[in-house]
Design an enzyme around this catalytic site. Structure first.
Site, PDB file in Angstrom:
ATOM      1  CD  GLU A 191      42.698  47.368 -12.618  1.00  0.00           C
ATOM      2  OE1 GLU A 191      41.560  46.942 -12.409  1.00  0.00           O
ATOM      3  OE2 GLU A 191      43.699  46.907 -12.048  1.00  0.00           O
TER       4      GLU A 191
HETATM    5  C1  TNX Z   1      41.616  43.630 -12.770  1.00  0.00           C
HETATM    6  S1  TNX Z   1      42.510  42.718 -15.347  1.00  0.00           S
HETATM    7  C2  TNX Z   1      42.998  43.730 -12.834  1.00  0.00           C
HETATM    8  C3  TNX Z   1      43.817  43.075 -11.810  1.00  0.00           C
HETATM    9  C4  TNX Z   1      42.989  42.355 -10.786  1.00  0.00           C
HETATM   10  C5  TNX Z   1      41.818  41.680 -11.454  1.00  0.00           C
HETATM   11  C6  TNX Z   1      40.994  40.853 -10.530  1.00  0.00           C
HETATM   12  C7  TNX Z   1      43.563  43.754 -15.131  1.00  0.00           C
HETATM   13  C8  TNX Z   1      44.350  44.109 -16.261  1.00  0.00           C
HETATM   14  N1  TNX Z   1      43.676  44.289 -13.895  1.00  0.00           N
HETATM   15  O1  TNX Z   1      44.670  44.015 -11.194  1.00  0.00           O
HETATM   16  O2  TNX Z   1      43.787  41.416 -10.153  1.00  0.00           O
HETATM   17  O3  TNX Z   1      41.011  42.653 -12.054  1.00  0.00           O
HETATM   18  O4  TNX Z   1      40.025  40.150 -11.224  1.00  0.00           O
END
Ligand code: TNX
Length: 504
Positions: free
Chosen positions: A316
């Site tokens: 992300e």
């Molecule tokens: C996505 S999964 C994220 C996290 C959040 C999560 C909540 C991932 C690699 N990143 O930062 O906590 O979704 O479900």
């Protein structure tokens, strides 16, 4: 009130389901006041597994269960001729034989003995997990089990950045997951809302970003000192669990930037964040301060971690341009190698060319991912954590009080009925290191919350990771899972009483 009758268990009533089970109903073994545990001569590790078994059995039986190398009806033995039906047992495989005279476990390595102990524990009545001695018939069902894992890596991730969990809480969590032959604990140590591991030379990371008011809604302060982390690593190793530390970068770094404004683009201070937004913070790819910081952190985390893996996040990174992301990852990959670790990253990292030793962890809900497939084609291994199956922070149903729902709601059948080797085109059985369930902590406020989201879904992912593909069977799984209701109650482990399961 009279105590309920203690029921004899079936030899196959185990999660994850063992590879081969041959019951012999005429060959039950009864643990009694004089039963002793005998472990492989000259092996301190086997001896510790024996002690672990004795410690599990003593409270409820009230028996002495001495552990030694000379004699004992329960034998935990090591032999390296270990091969069954032409299949090598590997470190975690074992053979278990139960006869009226006793119990014999044979494995090539202590990890296999430990796996067998988890099986033995489940073969005893649920009351074995009670805290006080009770009068009962402690019967193990007769027959043979031959068992070995499908995948080498069966993990669970705990997010201690959004809500900190103490050493005692993490250890309690670990104790519950090893019952299902989970062998990796991935700790998500840093994120926008908090930094949870003390780093030499960068004290403000934990003093400021591990302190009061950190975590989602400010409800999760705390951090692990280096001594705490070292204790956790040792506690996990005693249970044959490898700790996989994650330092999430280049995104998810607001807490680091709050502590050290020189890590921001223009060096000005940023405000602490306790909300659940993602994708707004980034380390600066074009600044040397960034790499001085990252190298210190990687060196320190590598030095504290005996396991082979170091997870660098990489997810992300919406606040990082594609070019900066590539620059950053390409600078960090050699740093991880320099300090002797094998890099793991969320699959976005696979958008950059990776060394063969790198591991990509797939977490999205799409039906295909080009980068992950390319990494697999280049020989990298993949850990499967698709959010729509393995995310323990998703709600069970629309009205679950805890959890998120961006990946959908996940009931037990949904977490069980999928195959990791069929999840992504170009990422088959051979490319998989294994599977991991992830527990993000935005909505969690206690260990009981964490357990409620974990159980009963983690056993589903654990069975997918361990048991032969051909043995996959929802009807069988939900019946076996039902037996854990009373077990978890005896263990003091909270769980969601999913209506899909015919709870005992
Ligand atoms: C996505 S999964 C994220 C996290 C959040 C999560 C909540 C991932 C690699 N990143 O930062 O906590 O979704 O479900």
């Amino acid at each position: 009130m009279s105590e309920p009758a203690v029921q004899r268990r079936g030899l196959g009533d185990v999660i994850p389901r063992p590879a081969e089970v041959r019951p012999d109903p005429a060959a039950d073994f009864r643990i009694g006041t004089g039963t002793a545990i005998r472990t492989a001569p000259g092996s301190a590790a086997a001896r510790r597994v024996g002690e672990h078994l004795a410690a599990l059995l003593r409270p409820a039986t009230g028996f002495a269960l001495p552990v030694g190398e000379e004699s004992g009806a329960i034998a935990l033995l090591l032999d390296d001729g270990a091969e069954t039906d032409g299949e090598p047992d590997g470190d975690e495989g074992y053979r278990l034989e139960i006869t009226p005279e006793g119990v014999t476990v044979r494995a090539a390595a202590p990890a296999g003995l430990f796996a067998a102990v988890q099986t033995l524990r489940q073969l005893l009545p649920a009351e074995i997990d009670g805290a006080a001695p009770r009068d009962a018939d402690w019967v193990l069902p007769g027959g043979r089990i031959t068992d070995r894992p499908r995948f080498a890596y069966r993990g669970v991730m705990l997010d201690i950045a959004r809500r900190f969990f103490t050493v005692a809480e993490i250890e309690a969590y670990l104790d519950s997951v090893v019952q299902f032959k989970i062998n990796h604990l991935h700790l998500h140590l840093t994120d926008d809302q908090g930094w949870r591991l003390e780093i030499d030379g960068w004290p403000r990371l934990t003093e400021v970003s591990g302190g009061a008011g950190t975590g989602v809604d400010g409800a999760g302060p705390g951090y692990l000192t280096r001594a705490d982390y070292t204790e956790l690593v040792a506690y996990a190793a005693e249970r044959f669990v490898t700790i996989v530390p994650e330092i999430d970068m280049p995104g998810h770094v607001n807490a680091a930037q709050v502590a050290y404004p020189e890590l921001t683009a223009d060096g000005t201070a940023v405000a602490p964040r306790t909300d659940t937004e993602v994708g707004y913070s980034s380390l600066v790819a074009g600044k040397e301060e960034t790499y001085a910081f990252v190298e210190d952190v990687v060196r320190e985390v590598a030095a504290l971690t005996p396991g082979p893996y170091l997870h660098i996040g990489g997810d992300e990174a919406q606040a990082t341009t594609a070019e900066d992301y590539r620059t950053f990852i390409q600078r960090v990959l050699p740093l991880v190698a320099k300090y002797g670790k094998r890099v793991v990253g969320w699959h976005e990292m696979a958008g950059v060319e990776l060394p063969e030793t790198a591991v990509a962890q797939y977490w999205r809900i799409e039906a295909a991912d080009e980068g992950t497939a390319r990494a697999a084609a280049n020989g990298s291994k993949v850990i499967m954590s698709p959010a729509d199956r393995t995310y323990l922070d998703m709600k069970y149903t629309a009205d679950s009080p805890l959890g998120l729902d961006w990946a959908g709601v996940i009931d037990v059948e949904r977490s069980y009925d999928w195959d990791p080797a069929e999840r992504l085109p170009g990422v088959g059985e051979e490319a998989l290191l294994g599977v991991e369930a992830a527990l993000w902590a935005e909505t969690l406020r206690s260990l009981a919350d964490a357990q409620t989201m974990t159980y009963p879904r983690l056993p589903a992912v654990a069975e997918i990771g361990w048991s032969p593909r051909a043995s996959h069977d929802w009807e069988s799984f939900r019946r076996r899972l039902a037996a854990f209701g009373p077990r978890w109650r005896h263990q003091g482990v909270a769980f969601h009483p999913s209506p899909e399961i015919p709870w005992a």
